[in-house]
Design a protein around this motif. Structure first.
Motif, PDB file in Angstrom:
ATOM      1  N   PRO A 172      15.787   2.703  -9.887  1.00 58.13           N
ATOM      2  CA  PRO A 172      14.998   1.484 -10.056  1.00 58.13           C
ATOM      3  C   PRO A 172      13.514   1.807 -10.233  1.00 58.13           C
ATOM      4  CG  PRO A 172      15.655   1.732  -7.777  1.00 58.13           C
ATOM      5  CD  PRO A 172      16.372   2.797  -8.545  1.00 58.13           C
ATOM      6  N   HIS A 209      17.838  -2.461 -10.857  1.00 59.60           N
ATOM      7  CA  HIS A 209      18.311  -1.090 -10.701  1.00 59.60           C
ATOM      8  C   HIS A 209      18.885  -0.502 -11.987  1.00 59.60           C
ATOM      9  CE1 HIS A 209      18.303  -0.440  -6.175  1.00 59.60           C
ATOM     10  NE2 HIS A 209      17.868  -1.679  -6.317  1.00 59.60           N
ATOM     11  N   GLU A 251      14.476  -0.241  -2.913  1.00 59.75           N
ATOM     12  CA  GLU A 251      13.605  -0.574  -4.035  1.00 59.75           C
ATOM     13  C   GLU A 251      12.476  -1.493  -3.579  1.00 59.75           C
ATOM     14  OE1 GLU A 251      12.079  -1.425  -8.043  1.00 59.75           O
ATOM     15  OE2 GLU A 251      12.636   0.275  -6.766  1.00 59.75           O
ATOM     16  N   VAL A 289      11.199   2.783  -7.065  1.00 64.76           N
ATOM     17  CA  VAL A 289      11.682   4.034  -6.471  1.00 64.76           C
ATOM     18  C   VAL A 289      11.359   5.201  -7.396  1.00 64.76           C
ATOM     19  CG1 VAL A 289      13.774   5.358  -5.941  1.00 64.76           C
ATOM     20  CG2 VAL A 289      13.480   3.073  -4.988  1.00 64.76           C
TER      21      VAL A 289
END
Length: 261
Positions: A123, A47, A204, A126
């Motif tokens: 992330p 992330h 994610e 995403v």
């Protein structure tokens, strides 16, 4: 001799829920420690995006929350360098400044008294999914906690440092646990730090699965009744705490400096 092989699924589920309440313990960390651990957990799950992204959690006094200091990456956060700030992002405890994008967190906290922790990150998967301007599709059991619980903001409002973005993102989130932001990232609004951390890991993973599935073919929908059953079964306070405890133990193995032990 086995005595449960004639029990209904509902009976078995209720028995398991009761057992989880009694058997799954509480996590031993303070709010500050849980925020610091969440930063390390999410760093380990991909992330990090330079200095982008914020994690906040309500503090003890109304209208205040903990967050990381601008200039530090998720892998550098400790319980000692976290900031305590108010809704105007004035630092009440700690040194340095908060990320100005934390402003929209205050809008969510005002609108959603049920929310105790907010995770906003960019992330890789995403962010890639957000570039396609399509919502998150939940079509696999692991991602069930986000079934019908992830909103979508199709129009990018720009850098989220103004009150306008606070209003837009809060409205898009509505009463959901998460929102995917087109051309941006995601926001998770959790009932606890443990829940927010767990759902951020899942969103994610969900985006990665969706991109892989879209590349291979057409994503099939889950049956609604069973998907809602899976959502309610997996999205509980005890499960979130157990998930978080596991993630935190793994993080502490690689990042023992995150908290004072």
């Amino acid at each position: 001799m086995a005595s449960t092989f004639t029990d209904s699924k509902s009976t078995l589920m209720e028995r398991a829920r009761a057992q989880m309440v009694s058997e799954l313990g509480q996590v031993p960390w303070t709010a500050r420690q849980k925020v610091a651990l969440t930063c390390r957990v999410l760093f380990d799950h991909g992330h990090d995006s330079g200095l982008a992204g914020q994690i906040t959690a309500r503090a003890e006094q109304p209208g205040t929350f903990y967050t990381q200091r601008l200039g530090l990456g998720f892998d550098e956060i400790t319980e000692d360098n976290l900031l305590l700030v108010d809704e105007d992002l004035r630092v009440l405890d700690g040194s340095g400044m908060a990320n100005p994008a934390n402003r929209f967190h205050a809008w969510i906290y005002r609108a959603r008294p049920d929310v105790q922790c907010i995770v906003h990150t960019h992330p890789f998967h995403v962010a890639a999914l957000s570039m396609l301007e399509v919502p998150l599709r939940v079509s696999q059991m692991d991602i069930a906690p986000l079934y019908d619980d992830c909103a979508f903001l199709p129009d990018w409002p720009g850098v989220p440092v103004g009150n306008e973005e606070g209003e837009i993102i809060t409205a898009a989130l509505g009463d959901k646990k998460a929102v995917l932001l087109a051309h941006h990232g995601h926001v998770v609004a959790g009932a606890s730090v443990e829940e927010a951390c767990s759902l951020a890991v899942l969103i994610e993973r969900g985006a990665a699965l969706q991109l892989a599935a879209m590349a291979a073919g057409t994503i099939a929908e889950l049956p609604e009744r069973l998907a809602r059953e899976a959502h309610d079964w997996t999205l509980t306070a005890k499960r979130s705490k157990a998930n978080f405890a596991y993630y935190a133990r793994r993080a502490l193995t690689g990042h023992p400096d995150a908290i004072n032990q």
